[in-house]
Design a protein around this motif. Structure first.
Motif, short mmCIF file in Angstrom:
data_model
loop_
_atom_site.label_atom_id
_atom_site.label_comp_id
_atom_site.label_asym_id
_atom_site.label_seq_id
_atom_site.Cartn_x
_atom_site.Cartn_y
_atom_site.Cartn_z
N ASN A 1 19.55 1.20 -5.57
CA ASN A 1 19.73 0.20 -6.61
C ASN A 1 20.19 -1.13 -6.05
N GLN A 2 19.66 -1.51 -4.89
CA GLN A 2 20.04 -2.78 -4.26
C GLN A 2 18.81 -3.64 -4.01
N TRP A 3 17.82 -3.55 -4.86
CA TRP A 3 16.57 -4.29 -4.69
C TRP A 3 16.51 -5.37 -5.75
N SER A 4 16.59 -6.62 -5.33
CA SER A 4 16.65 -7.73 -6.27
C SER A 4 15.26 -8.26 -6.60
N GLU A 5 15.21 -9.20 -7.51
CA GLU A 5 13.95 -9.83 -7.88
C GLU A 5 13.38 -10.62 -6.71
N ASN A 6 14.27 -11.28 -5.96
CA ASN A 6 13.82 -12.03 -4.78
C ASN A 6 13.22 -11.09 -3.73
N ASN A 7 13.85 -9.93 -3.56
CA ASN A 7 13.31 -8.94 -2.62
C ASN A 7 11.92 -8.49 -3.06
N GLU A 8 11.74 -8.26 -4.37
CA GLU A 8 10.45 -7.82 -4.88
C GLU A 8 9.38 -8.91 -4.68
N PHE A 9 9.77 -10.17 -4.90
CA PHE A 9 8.83 -11.27 -4.68
C PHE A 9 8.41 -11.34 -3.22
N ALA A 10 9.38 -11.23 -2.31
CA ALA A 10 9.08 -11.27 -0.88
C ALA A 10 8.23 -10.06 -0.47
N TYR A 11 8.56 -8.90 -1.02
CA TYR A 11 7.78 -7.69 -0.73
C TYR A 11 6.33 -7.86 -1.18
N ASP A 12 6.13 -8.33 -2.40
CA ASP A 12 4.78 -8.52 -2.92
C ASP A 12 4.00 -9.52 -2.07
N PHE A 13 4.65 -10.60 -1.66
CA PHE A 13 3.99 -11.62 -0.84
C PHE A 13 3.57 -11.04 0.51
N LEU A 14 4.52 -10.38 1.19
CA LEU A 14 4.21 -9.82 2.50
C LEU A 14 3.16 -8.70 2.40
N LYS A 15 3.31 -7.85 1.41
CA LYS A 15 2.37 -6.74 1.25
C LYS A 15 0.96 -7.26 0.99
N GLU A 16 0.85 -8.31 0.18
CA GLU A 16 -0.46 -8.89 -0.10
C GLU A 16 -1.09 -9.49 1.16
N LYS A 17 -0.29 -10.13 1.99
CA LYS A 17 -0.82 -10.75 3.20
C LYS A 17 -1.13 -9.72 4.29
N LEU A 18 -0.30 -8.70 4.41
CA LEU A 18 -0.48 -7.71 5.47
C LEU A 18 -1.47 -6.61 5.09
N ASP A 19 -1.55 -6.27 3.81
CA ASP A 19 -2.39 -5.15 3.38
C ASP A 19 -3.12 -5.52 2.09
N PRO A 20 -4.06 -6.49 2.16
CA PRO A 20 -4.70 -6.96 0.93
C PRO A 20 -5.58 -5.90 0.26
N LEU A 21 -6.07 -4.93 0.99
CA LEU A 21 -6.93 -3.90 0.41
C LEU A 21 -6.16 -2.63 0.05
N HIS A 22 -4.83 -2.66 0.15
CA HIS A 22 -3.95 -1.54 -0.21
C HIS A 22 -4.29 -0.27 0.56
N MET A 23 -4.56 -0.42 1.84
CA MET A 23 -4.92 0.73 2.67
C MET A 23 -3.73 1.67 2.86
N ALA A 24 -2.51 1.15 2.80
CA ALA A 24 -1.33 2.01 2.97
C ALA A 24 -1.27 3.05 1.85
#
Length: 99
Positions: free
Chosen positions: A37-60
């Motif tokens: 329970n230590q995941w903030s909105e800023n963390n989610e925004f950064a996660y979404d940004f990095l995930k989109e750039k690193l794995d755009p086709l959702h291969m993970a």
């Protein structure tokens, strides 16, 4: 093996293995953050940004399914061959189902 879409701070390209390691690390970090329970909105925004750039086709997310896909394809192919050899009159239906 190289991709020009992502650059690290040294302006060199990341290899596929580096992107996979980073993607796995941010996914794990998110899971730990959410479970504690230590995941903030800023963390989610950064996660979404990095995930989109690193794995755009959702291969993970697809990794598990793609791991069994060749075996599933082989089973379906062998089943179609069996129908062709054993029940020729049903082959058109079997072929359509296998496709």
């Amino acid at each position: 093996d190289e991709d020009t879409a992502i650059y690290n701070p040294g302006l060199t390209l990341l290899t596929e293995s580096e992107k996979e390691r980073i993607t796995s690390a941010i996914i794990h970090s998110r899971q730990v953050g959410l479970s504690t329970n230590q995941w903030s909105e800023n963390n989610e925004f950064a996660y979404d940004f990095l995930k989109e750039k690193l794995d755009p086709l959702h291969m993970a997310e697809l990794k598990g399914y793609l791991g069994i896909l060749p075996y599933w394809g082989a089973v379906v192919y062998l089943a179609a061959l069996a129908v062709q050899q054993i029940a020729r009159e049903a082959f058109t239906v079997g072929y359509a189902v296998a496709a």
